[in-house]
Design a protein around this motif. Structure first.
Motif, PDB file in Angstrom:
ATOM      1  N   ILE A 119      50.293  41.052  62.773  1.00  0.00           N
ATOM      2  CA  ILE A 119      48.890  41.063  63.178  1.00  0.00           C
ATOM      3  C   ILE A 119      48.738  41.876  64.456  1.00  0.00           C
ATOM      4  O   ILE A 119      49.431  41.641  65.449  1.00  0.00           O
ATOM      5  N   GLN A 120      47.849  42.851  64.425  1.00  0.00           N
ATOM      6  CA  GLN A 120      47.510  43.628  65.610  1.00  0.00           C
ATOM      7  C   GLN A 120      46.125  43.182  66.083  1.00  0.00           C
ATOM      8  O   GLN A 120      45.124  43.373  65.392  1.00  0.00           O
ATOM      9  N   ALA A 121      46.058  42.547  67.258  1.00  0.00           N
ATOM     10  CA  ALA A 121      44.805  41.992  67.752  1.00  0.00           C
ATOM     11  C   ALA A 121      44.079  42.985  68.652  1.00  0.00           C
ATOM     12  O   ALA A 121      44.703  43.692  69.447  1.00  0.00           O
ATOM     13  N   VAL A 122      42.756  43.034  68.508  1.00  0.00           N
ATOM     14  CA  VAL A 122      41.891  43.800  69.418  1.00  0.00           C
ATOM     15  C   VAL A 122      40.833  42.846  69.950  1.00  0.00           C
ATOM     16  O   VAL A 122      40.410  41.919  69.250  1.00  0.00           O
ATOM     17  N   VAL A 123      40.407  43.046  71.174  1.00  0.00           N
ATOM     18  CA  VAL A 123      39.432  42.162  71.803  1.00  0.00           C
ATOM     19  C   VAL A 123      38.033  42.760  71.646  1.00  0.00           C
ATOM     20  O   VAL A 123      37.825  43.953  71.925  1.00  0.00           O
ATOM     21  N   ALA A 124      37.089  41.917  71.204  1.00  0.00           N
ATOM     22  CA  ALA A 124      35.693  42.347  71.034  1.00  0.00           C
ATOM     23  C   ALA A 124      34.775  41.370  71.760  1.00  0.00           C
ATOM     24  O   ALA A 124      35.109  40.187  71.899  1.00  0.00           O
TER      25      ALA A 124
END
Length: 571
Positions: free
Chosen positions: A124-129
């Motif tokens: 899983i590659q997480a990005v912050v929104a």
């Protein structure tokens, strides 16, 4: 998984984005289960975009300011339940290079990411929104990914399901996309409501006949059959709708009116329910209003006003006194146009009050009163009360009788700007209608600033419109005989986006009659509508069909559609 080097509060304090007092105040206001970050945002102590960017930097994660629902992988979205996505504030965006990218709000909440790793079987590659961006994306994504239609749900309708309805009729989901009710009737009604919102329907008709039951949607002003459940389920469907709208399910002999407030895909939907008895059972019509969408689109230029008419109406609605009338048949968008006018001039310096039946849109800073005949609150009595509230601008939902007309005109003559509607086919007939109601011609001529007539015309679906060359007869019918075309016109096609109708969305076509000395003189002479019409057209006033013809020539709609909506205007 990246870990934070500092606590959330320390990050914000170190960057001087919030004060210690803000942190303490937020802790005091924080409710059980609520995130401290959300409280700070609600307080206005920090902007959501800045908060998300700071967390992304501190945790060493990518930051994503926007999420386009059209780019999402619907298969990945469908594998994560919506209530799980909402609770943990995450959304799978797509799969690439053997891993799945997931948008999150809180990087410290890593347990759900571990769950997704197990679910998808990939890193899983997480990005912050930002929280508000992700919430909106979740609603749109699950609405887009939902493939079950009301027609699909009919297969669950069996006798066992029907018998289980009675004990579950009163259950109510927070958001219909989260509903997991087992009762087939409940699932069917929820599915109808969800599909209606998705299809942009303005009304749902549940119609019962001697041997069948039909459900129809009104989309862009036209009714379309959606499904035909077995007639034996009519009583259960009607009861479910009546329970949702707080109506008396035991009373089937009298008409009833109710209201439902729902959230569907995160959108606040207001539904007005009308039930009437017929020879074969109760007929139910539900009027849907997307409150958030209504406020977004309530601009004159978005409604279809353009060119000279837009400039004139913009000048007229800013006058200090007088009356402006909008005319047209039911469903022609008169009230929406007046709302757009109010929204355009609304400011803290103006006291704006309306009396309506019903209140369709909530306007911030505007006092709105609902007509209630049961307690003798009519347009006339309500208008009298409004005049004691020191208003600058008044909107009267409809002038239905001479008493209301007289009070509205007196208000216009005593320094108030009044907006109202009349049911006439064109702008010219409005003046004679007021005289017929018993208003003296000199009062009409001195108080009315302008009369706007309009219709709503369906616009071509831009995905499937088909070019063609019209015949001379077709051009003659819309007043364009002899016009030399240097481009092709378009006719309706049909695709999935427009439900194979060829049309998607509607816009207003208008004619605006601005009062001048010549028209006032004709009113004083009690001239009929045709005489006023000839005087206006002689000065170059653009009529409804001429305004519509310009849309046809621009490739926005069809000749057939223009002839349909202006049929009664043919001379």
């Amino acid at each position: 998984m990246a870990t934070a080097r500092k606590s959330f509060e320390t990050i914000l304090l170190d960057r001087s984005w919030v004060s210690q007092q803000d942190i303490e105040k937020a802790r005091q206001r924080k409710k059980p289960g609520q995130e401290l970050a959300d409280v700070l945002v609600d307080m206005g102590a920090i902007e959501p975009q800045r908060l998300a960017r700071a967390l992304a930097q501190e945790y060493g994660m990518p930051f994503q300011a926007h999420i386009d629902p059209a780019t999402l992988d619907n298969e990945l979205v469908a594998r994560v339940p919506i209530n799980y996505a909402k609770k943990n504030r995450l959304l799978p965006l797509g799969a690439e290079n053997g891993s799945v990218t997931v948008a999150i709000v809180d990087p410290a909440n890593y347990e759900p990411l571990d769950d997704l790793h197990v679910l998808f079987g990939k890193p899983i590659q997480a990005v912050v929104a930002p929280a508000e961006v992700l919430t909106e994306a979740i609603h749109r994504a699950y609405d887009q990914a939902a493939t079950t239609t009301a027609h699909d749900l009919m297969i669950d309708l069996d006798e066992e399901g029907l018998n289980s309805v009675a004990s579950e009729l009163a259950s109510e989901p927070r958001d219909l996309l989260e509903a997991d009710d087992a009762a087939p009737i409940i699932k069917l009604v929820n599915g109808l409501l969800s599909q209606a919102v998705k299809d942009r329907a303005s009304d749902i008709h549940v119609e019962v006949f001697e041997s069948d039951l039909v459900v129809r949607f009104r989309v862009d002003g036209m009714l379309y059959d959606v499904l035909s459940p077995p007639k034996r389920f009519h009583a259960a469907i009607a009861s479910r709708i009546k329970v949702m709208s707080s109506l008396n399910i035991a009373e089937k002999r009298l008409p009833q009116d109710g209201r439902i407030r729902l959230r569907i895909a995160g959108r606040d939907i207001d539904i007005r329910v009308s039930s009437i008895p017929t020879a074969f059972g109760e007929r139910i019509v539900m009027r849907l209003l997307d409150r958030a969408q209504a406020l977004v689109d309530i601009e004159l230029d978005r409604l279809g006003f353009s060119g000279d008419n837009l400039q004139k109406i913009d000048r007229l609605i800013r006058q200090s006194h007088g009356i402006i009338l909008a005319t047209g048949p039911t469903g022609s968008g008169k009230s929406t146009t007046l709302y757009a006018c109010l929204s355009r001039i609304n400011s803290p310096e103006k006291n704006i009050i309306t009396i309506e039946d019903p209140i369709e849109y909530q306007l911030r800073g505007v006092g709105q009163m609902q007509v209630n005949p049961k307690i003798e609150l009519t347009f006339a009595s309500g208008l009298r009360s409004i005049l004691r509230q020191d208003p600058d601008v008044i909107m009267v939902g409809e002038i239905r009788d001479g008493e209301t007309a007289e009070i509205a005109i007196q208000a216009a003559l005593t320094g108030h700007l009044v907006y109202s509607t009349l049911h006439t086919n064109d702008s010219f007939g409005a003046l004679t209608r007021l005289v017929d109601m018993g208003i003296e011609p000199f009062l009409v001529s001195s108080s009315v600033l302008a009369v706007l007539a309009q219709r709503l015309m369906r616009m071509l679906c831009q995905n499937c419109r088909q070019p063609y060359t019209p015949t001379e007869l077709e051009l003659t019918r819309i007043g364009m005989a002899g016009v030399r075309l240097d481009h092709q016109l378009y006719k309706a096609g049909g695709c999935r986006a427009c439900r194979n109708t060829g049309y998607r969305g509607r816009a207003a076509i208008t004619e605006l009659m601005v009062m001048d000395d010549e028209i006032r003189a004709l009113v004083m002479q009690k001239a009929d509508g045709s005489m006023i019409r000839r005087a206006c057209t002689a000065k170059g006033m653009k009529l409804l069909r001429q305004d519509g013809a310009e849309r046809v020539m621009a490739g926005l709609t069809t000749i057939e559609e223009l002839l349909r909506v202006t049929h009664e205007d043919i001379e």
